[in-house]
Design a protein around this motif. Sequence first.
Motif, mmCIF file in Angstrom:
data_model
loop_
_atom_site.group_PDB
_atom_site.id
_atom_site.type_symbol
_atom_site.label_atom_id
_atom_site.label_comp_id
_atom_site.label_asym_id
_atom_site.label_seq_id
_atom_site.Cartn_x
_atom_site.Cartn_y
_atom_site.Cartn_z
ATOM 1 N N CYS A 97 -4.627 7.866 4.241
ATOM 2 C CA CYS A 97 -5.782 7.686 3.354
ATOM 3 C C CYS A 97 -7.034 8.283 3.976
ATOM 4 C CB CYS A 97 -6.023 6.215 3.077
ATOM 5 S SG CYS A 97 -4.855 5.556 1.911
ATOM 6 N N HIS A 115 0.833 -1.206 0.000
ATOM 7 C CA HIS A 115 0.000 0.000 0.000
ATOM 8 C C HIS A 115 0.864 1.251 0.000
ATOM 9 C CE1 HIS A 115 -3.326 2.638 0.776
ATOM 10 N NE2 HIS A 115 -2.876 2.989 1.976
ATOM 11 N N HIS A 125 -0.191 4.815 -1.599
ATOM 12 C CA HIS A 125 -1.538 4.792 -1.010
ATOM 13 C C HIS A 125 -2.641 4.598 -2.034
ATOM 14 C CE1 HIS A 125 -0.216 5.831 3.066
ATOM 15 N NE2 HIS A 125 0.779 6.358 2.397
ATOM 16 N N CYS A 138 -5.502 3.200 7.585
ATOM 17 C CA CYS A 138 -4.357 4.018 7.158
ATOM 18 C C CYS A 138 -4.677 5.498 7.375
ATOM 19 C CB CYS A 138 -4.044 3.757 5.688
ATOM 20 S SG CYS A 138 -2.837 4.914 5.048
HETATM 21 ZN ZN LIG Z 1 -2.941 4.788 2.778
#
Ligand SMILES: [Zn+2]
Length: 211
Positions: free
Chosen positions: A45, A7, A12, A42
């Motif tokens: 994100c 990721h 991301h 995350c």
């Molecule tokens: Zn992320």
Amino acid sequence: MVIHYYHEHSNHIGVMHVLSLMRDKFWAIKGNAAVRRVLSRCIRCRRAHGKVIEQLMADLPPDRMELGKPPFYCNGVNLFGPFFVKRGRAQIKHWGVIFTCLNMRAIHLEEASNLKSDSFISVFRRFLARCGQVKTVRCDCGTNIVESRKVLDSSYEFLVENKVPNELPRCWVEFIFNPPGASHFAGAWEQLIGTVRRVPDIVIGTQQLDY
Ligand SMILES: [Zn+2]
């Protein structure tokens, strides 16, 4: 850790992409759910794509709910424009004035030839002559309206002091001013201004009209 690795190293990117990158080397059991779970935690994100919490709306003001009253009992008023009007060779500005019934959203349009209080008072008199008994008028803190309210208040007091009344208490109109800079208070009539403007903007375009 593997999911995190893919990721972050793919800047991301979303769930399906991470899954496909990962599957070059690994087969995660229940991969889809696992990736979703990791990505939903995350921080970067969530900052970038997270859902914003919606603002709670306050109760509607009581005059939006005055049921069983005549039209234009509670109003919102605002000016819009300017519209450029031809006078001889000169070009002068005129403004539109919109009155909105806060219950049934009927509108009454007037025209103001300038932004001074005497012009607004004339507009207001024409409005009262047509639309009858008015209880409240909500508006923004435009200097012409604030000034007009002062003039109307002082003339009302003068008439009461000099015992002209009886009929007068019925003519009392309460002005309610929205806080300065809070144009969202005026959504009910700003929206209708947009609707009203749409027609002349298309029909008139850049033409010059006389008065
Ligand atoms: Zn992320």
